[in-house]
Scaffold this active site. Structure first.
Site, PDB file in Angstrom:
ATOM      1  N   GLU A  37     101.103  39.505  59.659  1.00 52.79           N
ATOM      2  CA  GLU A  37     102.088  40.438  58.735  1.00 52.79           C
ATOM      3  C   GLU A  37     102.631  39.013  57.775  1.00 52.79           C
ATOM      4  O   GLU A  37     102.999  38.159  58.219  1.00 52.79           O
ATOM      5  CB  GLU A  37     102.908  40.818  59.545  1.00 52.79           C
ATOM      6  CG  GLU A  37     102.302  42.011  60.186  1.00 52.79           C
ATOM      7  CD  GLU A  37     103.408  42.812  61.145  1.00 52.79           C
ATOM      8  OE1 GLU A  37     104.622  42.543  61.153  1.00 52.79           O
ATOM      9  OE2 GLU A  37     102.996  43.624  62.015  1.00 52.79           O
ATOM     10  N   HIS A 128      96.055  48.331  31.186  1.00 56.59           N
ATOM     11  CA  HIS A 128      94.768  48.764  30.775  1.00 56.59           C
ATOM     12  C   HIS A 128      95.050  50.014  29.877  1.00 56.59           C
ATOM     13  O   HIS A 128      94.221  49.948  28.860  1.00 56.59           O
ATOM     14  CB  HIS A 128      94.093  49.296  32.054  1.00 56.59           C
ATOM     15  CG  HIS A 128      92.748  49.771  31.828  1.00 56.59           C
ATOM     16  ND1 HIS A 128      91.882  49.132  31.172  1.00 56.59           N
ATOM     17  CD2 HIS A 128      92.446  51.339  31.917  1.00 56.59           C
ATOM     18  CE1 HIS A 128      90.655  50.129  30.959  1.00 56.59           C
ATOM     19  NE2 HIS A 128      90.978  51.099  31.316  1.00 56.59           N
ATOM     20  N   LYS A 190      79.965  52.141  25.204  1.00 54.52           N
ATOM     21  CA  LYS A 190      79.755  51.738  26.814  1.00 54.52           C
ATOM     22  C   LYS A 190      79.425  52.882  27.449  1.00 54.52           C
ATOM     23  O   LYS A 190      80.542  53.571  27.434  1.00 54.52           O
ATOM     24  CB  LYS A 190      80.664  50.805  26.969  1.00 54.52           C
ATOM     25  CG  LYS A 190      80.630  50.378  28.514  1.00 54.52           C
ATOM     26  CD  LYS A 190      81.657  49.391  28.859  1.00 54.52           C
ATOM     27  CE  LYS A 190      82.907  49.741  29.599  1.00 54.52           C
ATOM     28  NZ  LYS A 190      83.823  48.829  30.022  1.00 54.52           N
ATOM     29  N   ARG A 192      78.765  54.093  31.738  1.00 52.54           N
ATOM     30  CA  ARG A 192      78.296  53.471  32.990  1.00 52.54           C
ATOM     31  C   ARG A 192      77.403  54.294  33.623  1.00 52.54           C
ATOM     32  O   ARG A 192      77.592  55.313  33.842  1.00 52.54           O
ATOM     33  CB  ARG A 192      79.901  53.584  33.836  1.00 52.54           C
ATOM     34  CG  ARG A 192      80.789  52.572  33.335  1.00 52.54           C
ATOM     35  CD  ARG A 192      81.991  52.355  34.378  1.00 52.54           C
ATOM     36  NE  ARG A 192      82.924  51.643  33.775  1.00 52.54           N
ATOM     37  CZ  ARG A 192      83.353  50.309  33.777  1.00 52.54           C
ATOM     38  NH1 ARG A 192      82.267  49.672  34.428  1.00 52.54           N
ATOM     39  NH2 ARG A 192      84.169  49.530  33.117  1.00 52.54           N
ATOM     40  N   THR A 223      83.931  41.749  36.496  1.00 55.88           N
ATOM     41  CA  THR A 223      82.695  41.220  36.885  1.00 55.88           C
ATOM     42  C   THR A 223      82.128  40.372  35.715  1.00 55.88           C
ATOM     43  O   THR A 223      81.111  39.729  35.950  1.00 55.88           O
ATOM     44  CB  THR A 223      81.590  42.585  37.089  1.00 55.88           C
ATOM     45  OG1 THR A 223      81.490  43.223  35.882  1.00 55.88           O
ATOM     46  CG2 THR A 223      82.211  43.444  38.364  1.00 55.88           C
TER      47      THR A 223
HETATM   48  C1  R5P Z   1      87.532  48.660  31.085  1.00 58.10           C
HETATM   49  O1  R5P Z   1      87.751  49.928  30.786  1.00 58.10           O
HETATM   50  C2  R5P Z   1      88.304  47.664  30.791  1.00 58.10           C
HETATM   51  O2  R5P Z   1      88.791  47.464  29.466  1.00 58.10           O
HETATM   52  C3  R5P Z   1      87.421  46.440  31.007  1.00 58.10           C
HETATM   53  O3  R5P Z   1      86.452  46.498  29.857  1.00 58.10           O
HETATM   54  C4  R5P Z   1      86.642  46.298  32.131  1.00 58.10           C
HETATM   55  O4  R5P Z   1      87.599  46.442  33.092  1.00 58.10           O
HETATM   56  C5  R5P Z   1      85.936  45.004  32.525  1.00 58.10           C
HETATM   57  O5  R5P Z   1      85.259  44.814  33.571  1.00 58.10           O
HETATM   58  P1  R5P Z   1      83.911  43.952  33.789  1.00 58.10           P
HETATM   59  O6  R5P Z   1      84.296  42.730  33.357  1.00 58.10           O
HETATM   60  O7  R5P Z   1      83.735  44.260  35.247  1.00 58.10           O
HETATM   61  O8  R5P Z   1      83.034  44.806  32.989  1.00 58.10           O
END
Ligand code: R5P
Length: 302
Positions: A37, A128, A190, A192, A223
C-alpha cells in the site's frame, strides 16, 4: 503562500516548475508499506497554504492517480486552504465516454476520485477530447502546449509544409498548427480493425501531400501505431518527408522504434508524462507553461 508538492509521477518537472515560479517545495514522502500500500506523509504544516500538487497520471496510471488522491487528502488534512492538482498528462482521458455497453466512464470516475480526495481545482494539458472538460465537477484549467511546441517546430524551418491530423478527433489541434504555421492541412482516415483500441490502421490520406514535408500532429502516442501507420500512408502517397509531433509521450515499449522504423524523420514531444532521453526525439518542457499557470492562479489573474 504558494506551496508545491512533488508527487512521485514526475519529480523533475515539479522541481523545475517550483524553481520557475518561485514557490516553496514542501517535503513530501511517497513510499510503500511492506504490504504494497502507498504511504504518503507531508512533513510540514500546510495551514492556510495555497497548495499545488504536480503529478501526471501516466503509467502506472492507477498508482499515479491514487497517489495523487492520497497526497490531496494528506494536504487537506495538513491544513491547506486550497488544493490544485496539476496533472499535465491526465490518464484515462481516452476513456471519456462509454463506447460500448458494459464499459466504464473512467475519466469521469478519475475526476470524482480527485474531488472526493479534496482537490479543489485541476490543471491539465491537452486533454484527449475537449468534451471531457464537462466530466469534471471542479474548476478546470485546460492548457494547450502550443507555446512550448511551436517554437521548436518553427526552428525546423520546414519548407513545403503540410500539417496532418492522424484522425478525425485531432482535426482541431492540427488546424491550429496549420493556421499558426501558415501551412495547408491534410488528414488520415483512421479505422481500427479490431475492438482492441491499441491496434490502429491508417487507411487513407485525405489531401494532396505529394512532394510535401508532412508534420503529423497528435495529442499522444502510445503504441506508436497511429503515427507509424500514418507515416507509411503519407510516404506511399508521395510525401517528401514525414515528421511527427505528439504532446504526451505515453509511449509503450517499442513505440519510438516503431515510429522511427516507419521513416519518420523527426519527432517532437513534451515532458508532460516523463522526460524522455532518446536521441530520436526532441523534447521541450512544459515547466514554463505550468509555472505561469500557477502564478496566475495563485494571484487570481486571468
Ligand atoms: C487517438 O485518438 C489518439 O489521439 C492517439 O492518436 C492515439 O491514442 C495514439 O495511440 P497509438 O500510439 O497507440 O496509436
Amino acid at each position: 503562500m504558494t506551496t508545491i508538492l512533488a508527487g512521485d509521477g514526475h519529480p523533475a518537472l515539479a522541481h523545475a516548475v517550483a524553481g520557475l515560479c518561485g514557490a516553496t517545495l514542501a517535503p513530501l514522502l511517497v513510499g510503500a508499506f511492506a504490504d504494497g500500500e502507498t504511504r504518503v506523509r507531508i512533513e510540514e504544516d500546510l495551514a492556510g497554504e495555497d497548495v499545488y500538487i504536480v503529478q501526471p497520471t501516466g503509467a502506472p496510471t492507477n498508482d499515479r492517480l491514487l497517489n495523487l488522491a492520497l497526497i490531496a487528502d494528506a494536504a487537506t488534512g495538513a491544513g491547506a486552504a486550497r488544493v490544485t492538482a496539476i496533472a499535465p498528462y491526465f490518464g484515462y482521458a481516452r476513456q471519456d465516454v462509454r463506447k460500448r455497453p458494459g464499459e466504464p466512464r473512467s475519466a469521469r470516475l478519475a475526476g470524482r476520485l480527485l474531488s472526493e480526495a479534496g482537490v479543489d481545482r485541476l490543471v491539465v494539458v491537452e486533454l484527449h477530447s475537449p468534451a471531457l472538460e464537462s466530466a469534471f465537477d471542479m474548476p478546470l484549467l485546460h492548457l494547450d502546449a502550443d507555446a512550448a511546441l511551436m517554437p521548436a517546430v518553427r526552428a525546423w524551418n520546414l519548407d513545403r509544409l503540410t500539417v496532418v491530423s492522424p484522425d478525425a478527433g485531432g482535426m482541431k489541434r492540427a488546424q491550429r498548427y496549420a493556421g499558426a504555421l501558415e501551412a495547408p492541412l491534410a488528414a488520415i482516415a483512421k479505422t481500427r480493425p479490431s475492438e482492441d483500441a491499441d491496434v490502429a490502421l491508417a487507411v487513407d490520406v485525405l489531401g494532396d501531400i505529394r512532394g510535401r514535408n508532412c508534420l503529423i500532429v497528435d495529442d499522444m502516442t502510445s503504441t506508436g501505431r497511429t503515427i507509424a501507420e500514418s507515416a507509411r500512408a503519407l510516404r506511399e502517397a508521395g510525401a517528401e518527408a514525414v515528421h511527427a509531433l505528439f504532446v504526451h509521450a505515453v509511449i509503450a515499449t517499442g513505440a519510438l522504434a516503431r515510429i522511427h522504423d516507419a521513416g519518420v524523420r523527426r519527432m517532437l514531444t513534451t515532458d508532460t508524462v516523463r522526460t524522455i532521453d532518446d536521441p530520436r526525439v526532441e523534447v521541450v518542457s512544459v515547466a514554463p507553461l505550468l509555472a505561469q499557470a500557477i502564478t496566475r492562479l495563485s494571484t487570481g489573474s486571468s
